[in-house]
Design a protein around this motif. Structure first.
Motif, PDB file in Angstrom:
ATOM      1  N   SER A 202       0.859  -1.191   0.000  1.00  0.00           N
ATOM      2  CA  SER A 202       0.000   0.000   0.000  1.00  0.00           C
ATOM      3  C   SER A 202       0.891   1.235   0.000  1.00  0.00           C
ATOM      4  N   VAL A 203       0.644   2.158  -0.945  1.00  0.00           N
ATOM      5  CA  VAL A 203       1.523   3.324  -1.056  1.00  0.00           C
ATOM      6  C   VAL A 203       0.790   4.651  -0.943  1.00  0.00           C
ATOM      7  N   GLY A 204      -0.513   4.702  -1.188  1.00  0.00           N
ATOM      8  CA  GLY A 204      -1.234   5.971  -1.135  1.00  0.00           C
ATOM      9  C   GLY A 204      -2.265   6.030  -2.244  1.00  0.00           C
ATOM     10  N   ARG A 205      -2.891   7.190  -2.380  1.00  0.00           N
ATOM     11  CA  ARG A 205      -3.989   7.320  -3.331  1.00  0.00           C
ATOM     12  C   ARG A 205      -3.489   7.561  -4.755  1.00  0.00           C
ATOM     13  N   GLN A 206      -4.017   6.794  -5.648  1.00  0.00           N
ATOM     14  CA  GLN A 206      -3.858   6.930  -7.095  1.00  0.00           C
ATOM     15  C   GLN A 206      -2.385   6.891  -7.553  1.00  0.00           C
ATOM     16  N   PRO A 207      -1.663   5.836  -7.249  1.00  0.00           N
ATOM     17  CA  PRO A 207      -0.294   5.716  -7.770  1.00  0.00           C
ATOM     18  C   PRO A 207      -0.306   5.535  -9.289  1.00  0.00           C
ATOM     19  N   GLN A 208       0.532   6.293  -9.973  1.00  0.00           N
ATOM     20  CA  GLN A 208       0.557   6.215 -11.443  1.00  0.00           C
ATOM     21  C   GLN A 208       1.993   6.024 -11.940  1.00  0.00           C
ATOM     22  N   GLY A 209       2.675   7.113 -12.316  1.00  0.00           N
ATOM     23  CA  GLY A 209       3.994   6.978 -12.917  1.00  0.00           C
ATOM     24  C   GLY A 209       4.993   6.309 -11.988  1.00  0.00           C
ATOM     25  N   LEU A 210       5.835   5.445 -12.587  1.00  0.00           N
ATOM     26  CA  LEU A 210       6.851   4.699 -11.842  1.00  0.00           C
ATOM     27  C   LEU A 210       8.184   4.839 -12.562  1.00  0.00           C
ATOM     28  N   VAL A 211       9.239   5.050 -11.805  1.00  0.00           N
ATOM     29  CA  VAL A 211      10.592   4.955 -12.363  1.00  0.00           C
ATOM     30  C   VAL A 211      11.448   4.203 -11.356  1.00  0.00           C
ATOM     31  N   LEU A 212      12.590   3.717 -11.823  1.00  0.00           N
ATOM     32  CA  LEU A 212      13.417   2.849 -10.983  1.00  0.00           C
ATOM     33  C   LEU A 212      14.883   3.211 -11.147  1.00  0.00           C
ATOM     34  N   ASP A 213      15.559   3.310 -10.017  1.00  0.00           N
ATOM     35  CA  ASP A 213      17.007   3.423 -10.003  1.00  0.00           C
ATOM     36  C   ASP A 213      17.537   2.055  -9.587  1.00  0.00           C
ATOM     37  N   ALA A 214      17.890   1.238 -10.590  1.00  0.00           N
ATOM     38  CA  ALA A 214      18.275  -0.146 -10.297  1.00  0.00           C
ATOM     39  C   ALA A 214      19.557  -0.200  -9.477  1.00  0.00           C
ATOM     40  N   GLY A 452       4.059 -15.951 -19.331  1.00  0.00           N
ATOM     41  CA  GLY A 452       3.364 -15.929 -18.049  1.00  0.00           C
ATOM     42  C   GLY A 452       2.375 -14.789 -18.013  1.00  0.00           C
ATOM     43  N   LEU A 453       1.386 -14.919 -17.111  1.00  0.00           N
ATOM     44  CA  LEU A 453       0.356 -13.886 -16.995  1.00  0.00           C
ATOM     45  C   LEU A 453      -0.061 -13.820 -15.532  1.00  0.00           C
ATOM     46  N   ILE A 454      -0.113 -12.601 -14.996  1.00  0.00           N
ATOM     47  CA  ILE A 454      -0.524 -12.430 -13.606  1.00  0.00           C
ATOM     48  C   ILE A 454      -1.584 -11.350 -13.522  1.00  0.00           C
ATOM     49  N   GLU A 455      -2.485 -11.497 -12.557  1.00  0.00           N
ATOM     50  CA  GLU A 455      -3.456 -10.446 -12.280  1.00  0.00           C
ATOM     51  C   GLU A 455      -2.884  -9.571 -11.179  1.00  0.00           C
ATOM     52  N   THR A 456      -2.857  -8.275 -11.407  1.00  0.00           N
ATOM     53  CA  THR A 456      -2.216  -7.379 -10.456  1.00  0.00           C
ATOM     54  C   THR A 456      -3.259  -6.838  -9.475  1.00  0.00           C
ATOM     55  N   ASP A 457      -3.650  -5.574  -9.626  1.00  0.00           N
ATOM     56  CA  ASP A 457      -4.630  -4.991  -8.718  1.00  0.00           C
ATOM     57  C   ASP A 457      -5.422  -3.987  -9.529  1.00  0.00           C
ATOM     58  N   GLY A 458      -6.331  -3.265  -8.896  1.00  0.00           N
ATOM     59  CA  GLY A 458      -7.223  -2.408  -9.661  1.00  0.00           C
ATOM     60  C   GLY A 458      -6.536  -1.230 -10.332  1.00  0.00           C
ATOM     61  N   GLY A 459      -6.792  -1.042 -11.630  1.00  0.00           N
ATOM     62  CA  GLY A 459      -6.311   0.132 -12.354  1.00  0.00           C
ATOM     63  C   GLY A 459      -4.821   0.134 -12.610  1.00  0.00           C
ATOM     64  N   SER A 460      -4.269  -0.980 -13.070  1.00  0.00           N
ATOM     65  CA  SER A 460      -2.827  -1.063 -13.325  1.00  0.00           C
ATOM     66  C   SER A 460      -2.406   0.007 -14.330  1.00  0.00           C
ATOM     67  N   TYR A 461      -1.302   0.679 -14.041  1.00  0.00           N
ATOM     68  CA  TYR A 461      -0.910   1.857 -14.827  1.00  0.00           C
ATOM     69  C   TYR A 461       0.462   1.685 -15.490  1.00  0.00           C
ATOM     70  N   ALA A 462       1.482   1.373 -14.686  1.00  0.00           N
ATOM     71  CA  ALA A 462       2.853   1.323 -15.214  1.00  0.00           C
ATOM     72  C   ALA A 462       3.618   0.188 -14.550  1.00  0.00           C
ATOM     73  N   ALA A 463       4.722  -0.213 -15.173  1.00  0.00           N
ATOM     74  CA  ALA A 463       5.573  -1.273 -14.609  1.00  0.00           C
ATOM     75  C   ALA A 463       7.034  -0.916 -14.790  1.00  0.00           C
ATOM     76  N   VAL A 464       7.843  -1.304 -13.822  1.00  0.00           N
ATOM     77  CA  VAL A 464       9.295  -1.174 -13.937  1.00  0.00           C
ATOM     78  C   VAL A 464       9.932  -2.487 -13.514  1.00  0.00           C
ATOM     79  N   LEU A 465      11.154  -2.724 -14.013  1.00  0.00           N
ATOM     80  CA  LEU A 465      11.849  -3.980 -13.749  1.00  0.00           C
ATOM     81  C   LEU A 465      13.269  -3.710 -13.307  1.00  0.00           C
ATOM     82  N   MET A 466      13.739  -4.451 -12.332  1.00  0.00           N
ATOM     83  CA  MET A 466      15.162  -4.416 -12.031  1.00  0.00           C
ATOM     84  C   MET A 466      15.909  -4.996 -13.233  1.00  0.00           C
ATOM     85  N   GLY A 467      17.007  -4.349 -13.570  1.00  0.00           N
ATOM     86  CA  GLY A 467      17.832  -4.852 -14.662  1.00  0.00           C
ATOM     87  C   GLY A 467      17.497  -4.264 -16.008  1.00  0.00           C
ATOM     88  N   ASP A 468      16.353  -3.506 -16.129  1.00  0.00           N
ATOM     89  CA  ASP A 468      16.022  -2.967 -17.445  1.00  0.00           C
ATOM     90  C   ASP A 468      16.659  -1.608 -17.649  1.00  0.00           C
TER      91      ASP A 468
END
Length: 468
Positions: A202-214, A452-468
């Motif tokens: 749980s992170v807060g209301r309406q999480p959208q943009g994601l970035v990652l510092d691997a 593979g296919l996974i169900e995430t949570d309501g209103g999936s917006y963005a994804a980031v990956l370690m190593g990308d």
């Protein structure tokens, strides 16, 4: 001659796709964070592929033996659809406290064979799953349910299922990925090789943009509903830092400089950009704009970022040290998403109402090319190893664009709408977020097969990956 013929065939297929209507920019719902319990059903064993099951009457067992009904309708499961899908069975709010486990009922089961459908005798008693767990205030706990393959059916007509329930098992940090779920107020944490959800944060209301510092193992998420930016410790899966911006900012998208020191937040509601120090989080400056921004991205420079303003059809170059726009061009259509080539010399832009991928010089902002990909483009990613451009469409099609020949040269079909793309260079795979279905699919970039296919949570917006 054969290569030319092949390219013409591919081009014609995308010309046909271009006949559909233009795509609208997706509307993200505003909601309160959804704390409590998530129950995931792991992929089913091969022995269950011909079964259909109905699960109902889910209850949590309190530490005192009391039962708390989990409000969810009966769940119908088709075995063949779940051999490669990790399914989110339910999301439920539970009072904070200690629990001994869960119980559920199998209310119906059928066996499908070449000879027809046989209704199986199901257990009279509920299935009790012993596993101590704790629900904490304003946190989300994921539990995982496994159907064991042994002795599923006995005597030819009796269903004798054995389920096991278990707590999250942490993934190695270098194998983690995150999906922001705007409607649920959560991040789904997944292990990218399997791929499977391993926990929910749980992170807060309406999480959208994601970035990652691997390198620093630190993710950043824009919380539009809280006017905030949160920094997430990838290893411990905890909020490490949180910065509240000005009331009404509603930050939606983020970009991180190549050196990881500067974070830029798009504040759509106040038509501004926040220029932030990444660690620790604080606002270094703010750029007020003449119209609402949509997206922002970096190329190879730490001092320059590129800004998309769809209301005025503009692409702008922003000097972050001077905190001002130093160049801008008007485009034919409204830009919605952009990305840079690996060498930083070329920008690729998607527009809301054009069938073309725009190719722009990153220094002069001059338009160099238009590549026909069809209407309905939603998402964009560039492979940092070979420069291939991937364009995700509302239809679920993902076009592979070779900018050297100005053509889509291949494609794959994903599940749902392709709302966000992330390239995993370690496994040469593409992760595709479907915002409409709340799913994340993993696809092999060579075979185009779904891995593979996974169900995430309501209103999936963005994804980031370690190593990308």
């Amino acid at each position: 001659m054969k290569r030319c013929l092949f390219l013409k065939v591919i081009l014609m297929s995308f010309l046909v796709a271009a006949c559909s209507l233009p795509a609208a920019v997706p509307v993200i719902p505003v909601s309160e964070p959804s704390h409590g319990l998530r129950l995931y059903l792991q992929t089913l064993p091969q022995e269950a592929q011909n079964l259909t099951l109905t699960l109902a009457d889910f209850k949590a067992i309190g530490i005192d033996g009391s039962n708390i009904h989990l409000d969810t309708p009966p769940i119908f499961l088709q075995g063949h659809e779940l051999l490669a899908l990790q399914k989110r069975l339910l999301s439920a709010a539970l009072p904070p406290g200690e629990y001994r486990g869960l119980s559920l009922r199998v209310t119906a089961a059928d066996l499908h064979t070449d000879e027809g459908i046989t209704s199986l005798l199901v257990p009279d008693e509920p299935v009790v799953l012993q596993q101590d767990f704790r629900i904490s205030q304003e946190k989300t706990l994921a539990l995982f349910l496994t159907l064991e393959p042994q002795r599923l059916i006995t005597d030819g007509y009796r269903l004798t299922p054995t389920f096991s329930l278990w707590l999250p098992k942490p993934a190695l940090p270098e194998l983690k990925g995150f999906v922001s779920n705007s409607a649920a107020g959560t991040l789904s944490v997944f292990e990218k090789r399997t791929p499977q959800v391993v926990s929910v944060l749980s992170v807060g209301r309406q999480p959208q943009g994601l970035v990652l510092d691997a390198e620093q193992r630190r993710a950043y998420v824009a919380l539009a509903g809280d006017d905030s930016i949160a920094a997430i410790d990838v290893t411990n899966e905890k909020i490490q830092d949180k910065l509240r911006l000005r009331p009404g900012d509603a930050p939606s998208e983020l970009a991180l400089s190549p050196d990881g020191h500067t974070l830029v937040a798009v504040n759509e509601e106040t038509s501004s950009l926040s220029i932030l120090n990444a660690d620790p989080l604080y606002e270094q400056g703010r750029l007020l704009l003449s119209s609402s921004p949509r997206s922002v991205f970096f190329a190879t420079s730490n001092a320059i970022t590129y800004l998309l303003q769809p209301e005025i059809n503009a692409l702008a170059m922003v000097d972050l040290k001077r905190q001002e726009i130093i160049a801008s061009v008007n485009l034919e259509f409204s830009p919605i998403r952009g990305a840079a080539s690996p060498d930083g010399r070329t920008l690729y832009l998607l527009t809301a109402d054009s069938p073309n991928l725009l190719v722009v010089d990153s220094s002069s902002l001059a338009l160099r090319d238009r590549i026909l990909v069809g209407y309905g483009a939603r998402s964009l990613a560039v492979n940092p190893h070979n420069g291939m451009v991937y364009v995700g469409m509302k239809s679920g099609e993902v076009a592979f664009v070779d900018a050297e020949v100005s053509l889509p040269i291949d494609s794959l079909r994903s599940d749902g709408d392709a709302a966000w793309l992330s390239v995993d260079t370690e496994e040469n795979a593409l992760f595709v977020v479907s915002g409409r279905d709340g799913r994340l699919g993993k696809y092999d970039l060579i075979s185009k097969k779904r891995l593979g296919l996974i169900e995430t949570d309501g209103g999936s917006y963005a994804a980031v990956l370690m190593g990308d």
